[in-house]
Motif scaffolding. Sequence first.
Motif, PDB file in Angstrom:
ATOM      1  N   LEU A 107      -1.674   0.457  -3.096  1.00  8.44           N
ATOM      2  CA  LEU A 107      -2.972   0.005  -2.595  1.00  8.44           C
ATOM      3  C   LEU A 107      -2.965  -1.498  -2.329  1.00  8.44           C
ATOM      4  N   MET A 108      -2.467  -2.274  -3.277  1.00  9.92           N
ATOM      5  CA  MET A 108      -2.466  -3.721  -3.114  1.00  9.92           C
ATOM      6  C   MET A 108      -1.527  -4.144  -1.988  1.00  9.92           C
ATOM      7  N   ALA A 109      -0.366  -3.472  -1.890  1.00  7.87           N
ATOM      8  CA  ALA A 109       0.576  -3.787  -0.819  1.00  7.87           C
ATOM      9  C   ALA A 109      -0.036  -3.493   0.550  1.00  7.87           C
ATOM     10  N   ALA A 110      -0.782  -2.408   0.634  1.00 10.51           N
ATOM     11  CA  ALA A 110      -1.431  -2.046   1.892  1.00 10.51           C
ATOM     12  C   ALA A 110      -2.568  -3.011   2.225  1.00 10.51           C
ATOM     13  N   LEU A 111      -3.372  -3.373   1.234  1.00 12.64           N
ATOM     14  CA  LEU A 111      -4.489  -4.289   1.456  1.00 12.64           C
ATOM     15  C   LEU A 111      -4.017  -5.658   1.958  1.00 12.64           C
ATOM     16  N   GLU A 112      -2.850  -6.096   1.493  1.00 11.78           N
ATOM     17  CA  GLU A 112      -2.350  -7.424   1.835  1.00 11.78           C
ATOM     18  C   GLU A 112      -1.377  -7.394   3.003  1.00 11.78           C
ATOM     19  N   HIS A 113      -1.200  -6.235   3.609  1.00 10.77           N
ATOM     20  CA  HIS A 113      -0.205  -6.090   4.668  1.00 10.77           C
ATOM     21  C   HIS A 113      -0.616  -6.847   5.932  1.00 10.77           C
ATOM     22  N   SER A 114       0.386  -7.324   6.667  1.00  9.99           N
ATOM     23  CA  SER A 114       0.110  -8.062   7.903  1.00  9.99           C
ATOM     24  C   SER A 114      -0.381  -7.156   9.031  1.00  9.99           C
ATOM     25  N   ASN A 115      -0.073  -5.845   8.933  1.00 10.34           N
ATOM     26  CA  ASN A 115      -0.571  -4.887   9.921  1.00 10.34           C
ATOM     27  C   ASN A 115      -2.022  -4.555   9.573  1.00 10.34           C
ATOM     28  N   PRO A 116      -2.979  -4.945  10.410  1.00 12.65           N
ATOM     29  CA  PRO A 116      -4.395  -4.728  10.064  1.00 12.65           C
ATOM     30  C   PRO A 116      -4.772  -3.262   9.930  1.00 12.65           C
ATOM     31  N   GLU A 117      -4.083  -2.360  10.626  1.00 15.22           N
ATOM     32  CA  GLU A 117      -4.412  -0.943  10.519  1.00 15.22           C
ATOM     33  C   GLU A 117      -4.031  -0.399   9.145  1.00 15.22           C
ATOM     34  N   ILE A 118      -2.930  -0.906   8.572  1.00 18.25           N
ATOM     35  CA  ILE A 118      -2.535  -0.487   7.228  1.00 18.25           C
ATOM     36  C   ILE A 118      -3.570  -0.963   6.213  1.00 18.25           C
ATOM     37  N   ALA A 119      -4.011  -2.208   6.373  1.00 16.48           N
ATOM     38  CA  ALA A 119      -5.048  -2.729   5.475  1.00 16.48           C
ATOM     39  C   ALA A 119      -6.349  -1.941   5.622  1.00 16.48           C
ATOM     40  N   TYR A 120      -6.686  -1.594   6.854  1.00 16.64           N
ATOM     41  CA  TYR A 120      -7.907  -0.823   7.102  1.00 16.64           C
ATOM     42  C   TYR A 120      -7.854   0.547   6.419  1.00 16.64           C
ATOM     43  N   THR A 121      -6.711   1.218   6.508  1.00 17.60           N
ATOM     44  CA  THR A 121      -6.611   2.539   5.871  1.00 17.60           C
ATOM     45  C   THR A 121      -6.698   2.426   4.361  1.00 17.60           C
ATOM     46  N   ALA A 122      -6.208   1.313   3.811  1.00 19.05           N
ATOM     47  CA  ALA A 122      -6.341   1.106   2.371  1.00 19.05           C
ATOM     48  C   ALA A 122      -7.810   0.964   1.981  1.00 19.05           C
ATOM     49  N   GLN A 129       6.300   3.960   1.686  1.00 20.98           N
ATOM     50  CA  GLN A 129       7.102   2.767   1.402  1.00 20.98           C
ATOM     51  C   GLN A 129       7.852   2.297   2.643  1.00 20.98           C
ATOM     52  N   ARG A 130       8.317   3.248   3.430  1.00 22.08           N
ATOM     53  CA  ARG A 130       9.021   2.906   4.674  1.00 22.08           C
ATOM     54  C   ARG A 130       8.085   2.166   5.625  1.00 22.08           C
ATOM     55  N   ILE A 131       6.850   2.627   5.720  1.00 17.93           N
ATOM     56  CA  ILE A 131       5.870   1.980   6.595  1.00 17.93           C
ATOM     57  C   ILE A 131       5.541   0.579   6.080  1.00 17.93           C
ATOM     58  N   LEU A 132       5.396   0.450   4.762  1.00 17.12           N
ATOM     59  CA  LEU A 132       5.038  -0.832   4.175  1.00 17.12           C
ATOM     60  C   LEU A 132       6.148  -1.877   4.289  1.00 17.12           C
ATOM     61  N   SER A 133       7.391  -1.432   4.270  1.00 15.23           N
ATOM     62  CA  SER A 133       8.509  -2.375   4.136  1.00 15.23           C
ATOM     63  C   SER A 133       9.271  -2.644   5.431  1.00 15.23           C
ATOM     64  N   THR A 134       8.882  -1.997   6.522  1.00 15.76           N
ATOM     65  CA  THR A 134       9.588  -2.223   7.790  1.00 15.76           C
ATOM     66  C   THR A 134       8.627  -2.755   8.846  1.00 15.76           C
ATOM     67  N   ASP A 135       9.189  -3.331   9.886  1.00 14.56           N
ATOM     68  CA  ASP A 135       8.392  -3.911  10.967  1.00 14.56           C
ATOM     69  C   ASP A 135       8.298  -2.989  12.175  1.00 14.56           C
ATOM     70  N   LYS A 145     -12.919 -10.020   2.519  1.00 15.03           N
ATOM     71  CA  LYS A 145     -11.701 -10.797   2.783  1.00 15.03           C
ATOM     72  C   LYS A 145     -11.068 -10.404   4.113  1.00 15.03           C
ATOM     73  N   ARG A 146     -10.937  -9.112   4.343  1.00 14.22           N
ATOM     74  CA  ARG A 146     -10.287  -8.663   5.579  1.00 14.22           C
ATOM     75  C   ARG A 146     -11.140  -8.995   6.794  1.00 14.22           C
ATOM     76  N   PHE A 147     -12.459  -8.888   6.671  1.00 13.05           N
ATOM     77  CA  PHE A 147     -13.350  -9.204   7.780  1.00 13.05           C
ATOM     78  C   PHE A 147     -13.223 -10.672   8.158  1.00 13.05           C
ATOM     79  N   ALA A 148     -13.101 -11.542   7.161  1.00 16.56           N
ATOM     80  CA  ALA A 148     -12.979 -12.977   7.417  1.00 16.56           C
ATOM     81  C   ALA A 148     -11.622 -13.336   8.018  1.00 16.56           C
ATOM     82  N   MET A 149     -10.626 -12.503   7.784  1.00 12.55           N
ATOM     83  CA  MET A 149      -9.257 -12.792   8.232  1.00 12.55           C
ATOM     84  C   MET A 149      -9.023 -12.501   9.710  1.00 12.55           C
TER      85      MET A 149
END
Length: 383
Positions: A166-181, A138-144, A199-203
Amino acid sequence: MFLAATKLAVHRQQLKSLWRHYQKFNARQVVETGRLHALEKQLLNHVYTLAATDEEHWINRSQLDCIAHGSIDDVFKLTQEIDSPQLLLLINHLFGTRALEDQASEIITAINREPALAELLIHNLSAWRIDFGDALRQRILSTDENWPTSLIYLAFSTANLSRHQLMAALEHSNPEIAYTALVNMWLCNTEQLSEHLVKRFAMTDDAVLKAKLLQLAGLLDEPKWDEPCLLYCQHNPSYIAEVFPYFSHTRSLQNLVKLLEVPSTARPAYGAWKQITDLELPEEFAISDAKTGVKSQKSQKLPSFKQAEYERQALITANTQHQLAGRKVSEPKAWLQQGLAGLAIQRKLSKISSHALGAALFYMPMAYLQWQSVKQELNNASE
């Protein structure tokens, strides 16, 4: 004295030469286990000899003992002090198989205090068995904060994420967090993986991230990813040998032949071709005068795409669906008996193990000793 100095010089030169070869060899997605073992054994022999006899060497015997037996804090401190790419090999061999599970609570406390510690822990097999907890996620997801990529991998890949996480990680602005999801979805056999991967590939326009996403897409073995892979490789030739070994279905080889046909992509495509088929191709001149048939002075010899197409057709005739390193294997467990190593092999096995070990297999290019330990565990689990 002169003789001793000469021997040290020989060790230094051989270590330097071997290391260059090892780096090139280890950049492949699939390698022969025997060759991996031989190279690492030779490298370690030179390192250990120089550590014991060369006062100017970058590491000494007491530091080697620290990596093998010292506290995590001491090993981490050592990694901050020593600036040598060869240190990673020592970390993998001497620290990478140490049992750390009984220190889980201390490690979680330490990593919350010093996130960079994950850069060391990611190379230890047992560290992947530690659940770093919802609080850290949660700390990783909610801080910059600028979180280490290795910590993101450890935190989000070793545990079953809740749907909210999972959804928070998939939609995260940090691409590495989305990738790990996405990798977590792969390990958990989540049905919506391909949809979220599209979706992530297109983004993203980042070539490195796209390569990682395509490697994951290749594991899905879905025909819809063949064209995006081809288009990406046409525009990013330097990544062909990293990406295409994951598209090892005979169907996908048609696109690899297309890449072999173009001079700008032919060489890296040949690197991928050999990793997949283990077949050598003869070389032909790439340019000739269409009327006279005389070779131009500007022409260059390149791997024969015509021979590659012939070999591809032969595979189709033989009803070969998949292959890697020339092995025609379809069942993931069968890869344990093929004498192969490398990330492409590890990832083929990542879903037949525990979730934690699967994450380690997916992310961590393993040294020979680590790979043997994992193979033994996987073999025991399948008995």
